[in-house]
Design a protein around this motif. Structure first.
Motif, short mmCIF file in Angstrom:
data_model
loop_
_atom_site.label_atom_id
_atom_site.label_comp_id
_atom_site.label_asym_id
_atom_site.label_seq_id
_atom_site.Cartn_x
_atom_site.Cartn_y
_atom_site.Cartn_z
N LEU A 155 1.05 -1.78 0.09
CA LEU A 155 0.23 0.44 -0.04
C LEU A 155 1.06 1.40 0.43
CD1 LEU A 155 -2.54 1.48 0.42
CD2 LEU A 155 -2.20 0.57 2.58
N LEU A 156 2.01 1.40 0.84
CA LEU A 156 2.37 2.72 0.49
C LEU A 156 3.95 2.55 -0.45
CD1 LEU A 156 4.32 2.06 4.80
CD2 LEU A 156 2.26 3.89 3.64
N THR A 157 4.31 1.58 -1.06
CA THR A 157 4.69 1.86 -2.05
C THR A 157 3.50 1.91 -3.13
OG1 THR A 157 6.60 -0.47 -1.42
CG2 THR A 157 5.84 1.01 -3.84
N ALA A 158 2.44 1.65 -3.82
CA ALA A 158 1.51 1.73 -4.79
C ALA A 158 1.35 3.50 -5.04
CB ALA A 158 0.91 1.25 -4.58
N ARG A 159 1.35 4.10 -3.23
CA ARG A 159 0.85 5.33 -2.83
C ARG A 159 1.89 6.50 -2.94
NH1 ARG A 159 -4.53 5.78 -3.22
NH2 ARG A 159 -5.90 5.28 -1.24
N PHE A 160 2.74 6.04 -2.28
CA PHE A 160 4.12 6.73 -2.50
C PHE A 160 5.60 6.50 -3.02
CE2 PHE A 160 2.30 7.30 1.76
CZ PHE A 160 2.18 8.23 1.95
N PHE A 161 5.62 5.96 -3.57
CA PHE A 161 6.21 5.00 -4.80
C PHE A 161 5.90 4.66 -5.65
CE2 PHE A 161 8.01 5.34 -1.05
CZ PHE A 161 9.21 6.30 -1.14
N PRO A 162 5.15 4.89 -7.20
CA PRO A 162 4.37 4.52 -7.96
C PRO A 162 5.35 4.24 -8.67
CG PRO A 162 3.69 6.64 -8.01
CD PRO A 162 4.44 6.76 -6.56
N GLY A 163 6.15 4.46 -8.96
CA GLY A 163 7.78 4.00 -10.78
C GLY A 163 7.47 2.87 -10.25
N GLY A 167 7.88 0.41 -12.75
CA GLY A 167 8.96 -0.41 -14.00
C GLY A 167 8.59 -2.19 -13.47
N VAL A 168 8.03 -2.86 -12.45
CA VAL A 168 7.80 -4.02 -11.56
C VAL A 168 6.97 -4.76 -13.23
CG1 VAL A 168 7.06 -5.81 -9.99
CG2 VAL A 168 8.31 -4.13 -9.71
N ALA A 174 7.07 -7.88 -20.03
CA ALA A 174 8.54 -8.33 -21.08
C ALA A 174 8.47 -9.77 -21.00
CB ALA A 174 9.63 -7.68 -21.11
N VAL A 175 8.64 -10.63 -19.88
CA VAL A 175 8.36 -11.75 -20.01
C VAL A 175 6.92 -12.81 -20.67
CG1 VAL A 175 8.69 -13.95 -18.49
CG2 VAL A 175 9.96 -11.80 -18.21
N PRO A 176 7.27 -13.26 -21.74
CA PRO A 176 5.96 -14.10 -22.74
C PRO A 176 5.67 -15.73 -21.78
CG PRO A 176 8.31 -13.53 -24.08
CD PRO A 176 8.60 -13.91 -22.96
N ARG A 177 4.74 -15.40 -21.35
CA ARG A 177 4.10 -15.92 -20.59
C ARG A 177 3.63 -17.78 -21.25
NH1 ARG A 177 4.38 -12.37 -18.73
NH2 ARG A 177 2.74 -11.12 -17.57
N GLN A 193 0.14 -4.98 -11.79
CA GLN A 193 -0.61 -4.43 -11.39
C GLN A 193 -0.87 -2.60 -11.62
OE1 GLN A 193 -3.12 -5.42 -9.99
NE2 GLN A 193 -2.34 -7.63 -10.55
N ARG A 194 -1.29 -1.46 -11.65
CA ARG A 194 -0.78 -0.65 -11.81
C ARG A 194 -1.09 0.59 -10.32
NH1 ARG A 194 -5.01 1.74 -13.98
NH2 ARG A 194 -6.81 0.01 -14.60
#
Length: 292
Positions: A155-163, A167-168, A174-177, A193-194
């Protein structure tokens, strides 16, 4: 019927549209097999519905009509960035809407982790629609602290470090399933996830209703198959054992490991198949049992 005897079943992708105050939400599902012996399978936290592909095919090849659903915020369903739309109760209402959409009077409803909690909630808000319950790794009292510790950083990463999440997301896309093992593909899909919807999703679940109360659980009369895993800090086997004791018509099945149903599913597939077939054979008295 054994795994070697399974027959091919039809698979169809469908969509369900729910009208809300914000407009329309789109949910996506996959249907396996046909007939009136309905089963609905629900995914774990942030995981796609295809995590249950194998079980769905096993059940459908034995005569069940199985639907796997991406709840709102999961998989290929819509992912609004509004915490008010994410709760166990709203997810349960989506399951009831799916049954209405399919024309299914009743279903065996089941799921893993969050999906197990949602299944319990369906049994509370619409008991007449539930023929039985498959509850793998429920998240109840013993697990709440571990769940907070595990998902608060998300939750904290999504709120304050969305980049970081963005990036993840791009790295996993980029990985073919098709070139990775199936379960690794499920993990990659879960990481896709966004930030905005993820923050809303975790916020809504943290501060909303997590599961039916003890009083409500004890009033659930539908037959239940409860599956617990040893050595799983996020889903303590004690929660599963306690839930099985609370439900008046339940059977407890102890998995041999956290990954048994993913990597060596035959034993638990057989238990789930027998349970589903018993549920649809008509009202029966079921005896509580514990398997080591």
């Amino acid at each position: 019927m054994t795994g070697a005897d399974r027959v091919l079943v039809s698979e169809r992708i469908g969509q369900l549209f729910l009208d809300t105050e914000r407009g329309r939400d789109r949910l996506e599902y996959t249907e396996y097999g046909s007939g009136d012996s309905w089963v609905v399978l629900l995914p774990g936290l942030l995981m796609p519905r295809r995590m249950h592909d194998h079980l769905a095919r096993a059940l459908a090849s034995n005569g069940a009509h199985v639907v796997t659903l991406d709840l709102l915020g999961h998989g290929r369903s819509d992912k609004p960035a509004d915490p008010l739309v994410y709760s166990v109760t709203s997810f349960a209402e989506q399951v009831v809407a799916l049954l209405d959409h399919l024309g299914a009077p009743q279903a065996v409803v089941g799921g893993t982790s969050l999906g197990a909690n949602v299944s319990l909630e369906v049994a509370v808000i619409a008991p007449k629609r539930v023929r039985g319950l498959i509850l793998e790794m429920p998240v109840l009292d013993t697990a709440l602290e571990a769940a907070i510790i595990a998902f608060a950083p998300l939750l904290l990463t999504a709120r304050f470090f969305p980049g970081a999440l963005t990036g993840v997301r791009w790295a996993t896309r980029a990985v073919p399933r098709g070139v990775v093992p199936w379960w690794l593909g499920i993990g990659l899909d879960t990481l896709d996830q966004r930030p905005g919807p993820v923050a809303a999703y975790v916020h809504g679940l943290f501060f909303g209703r997590a599961a039916p109360s003890l009083r409500e659980r004890k009033a659930i009369t539908a037959p239940a198959l409860v599956v617990g895993h040893p050595r799983d800090p996020l889903h303590p086997v004690a929660d599963a054992e306690l839930l099985s004791e609370e439900l008046p018509n339940s059977t407890f099945e102890r998995a041999r490991s956290i990954m048994e149903w993913r990597l060596r599913p035959e034993r638990l597939d057989l238990a789930a198949t027998k349970f589903v077939l018993d549920c649809w054979r008509g009202p029966q008295r079921r005896q509580r049992s514990t398997n080591a």
